[in-house]
Scaffold this active site. Structure first.
Site, PDB file in Angstrom:
ATOM      1  N   HIS A  57      -6.373  14.397   7.394  1.00 46.39           N
ATOM      2  CA  HIS A  57      -6.808  13.123   7.961  1.00 46.39           C
ATOM      3  C   HIS A  57      -5.681  12.092   7.881  1.00 46.39           C
ATOM      4  CE1 HIS A  57     -10.825  14.917   7.213  1.00 46.39           C
ATOM      5  NE2 HIS A  57     -11.148  14.229   8.309  1.00 46.39           N
ATOM      6  N   SER A  98     -13.883  12.754   4.947  1.00 42.56           N
ATOM      7  CA  SER A  98     -12.476  12.942   4.611  1.00 42.56           C
ATOM      8  C   SER A  98     -12.345  12.857   3.100  1.00 42.56           C
ATOM      9  CB  SER A  98     -11.635  11.849   5.268  1.00 42.56           C
ATOM     10  OG  SER A  98     -10.357  11.767   4.666  1.00 42.56           O
ATOM     11  N   GLY A 100      -9.552  12.343   1.482  1.00 42.41           N
ATOM     12  CA  GLY A 100      -8.608  11.268   1.176  1.00 42.41           C
ATOM     13  C   GLY A 100      -9.107   9.874   1.494  1.00 42.41           C
TER      14      GLY A 100
END
Length: 163
Positions: A57, A98, A100
């Site tokens: 991502h 995601s 992150g």
């Protein structure tokens, strides 16, 4: 949320959606503000970026921050997830998270995608409804495919659990 009435000349020319139009892939939501809005508050536009070409991502976010004409504009990741895009049946399904950046607001993503793909059926799921599946080219794919064919060969929403 995108601000109504902000007409930053550079930002009005940025595509709101840049995603692959087939398969399952990662996506990210990015808010972009103009310098008139301090600290990136009150974004001028929110864009969706995604595709199979990205391993992470963060690659999508890095690509946006490296666009020369956008360097002076504050950007903020609003999270990410996955998109399943079936062009043949005009189905787009938004799901997952995601690691992150955390989960994106899939409903906001759906609203943005509906403007770009008005002929498509666009649905969302919570992160708990979908899990990784190594049988799909190492990409994330649904445990529960959200659509099924009825007896006449038309797609309909599949419901799980009690009616």
């Amino acid at each position: 949320m995108p601000t109504i009435g902000c007409f930053c000349p550079i930002l009005t020319n940025i595509p709101k959606v840049d995603i692959d139009e087939n398969g399952t892939f990662k996506y990210i939501l990015i808010a972009i503000s103009c310098p008139r809005h301090p600290n990136g508050s009150n974004p001028c536009i929110t864009v969706v970026r995604g595709g199979r070409r990205y391993d992470y991502h963060s690659d999508m976010y890095t690509e946006m921050t490296n666009i020369t004409r956008l360097k002076p504009y504050p950007k903020k990741s609003l999270g990410g997830g996955y998109i399943y895009f079936d062009p043949e049946h005009k189905i787009i399904h938004i799901y997952g998270t995601s690691i992150g950046f955390g989960p994106a607001d899939h409903n906001l993503t759906a609203r943005i995608l509906r403007k770009a793909y008005p002929e498509h059926i666009i649905t969302t799921a919570t992160p708990n409804e979908w899990w990784p599946d190594d049988k799909h080219d190492g990409k994330y794919a649904p445990i529960h495919y959200p659509w099924e064919l009825d007896k006449e060969g038309h797609f309909k929403r599949r419901y799980y659990g009690e009616d």
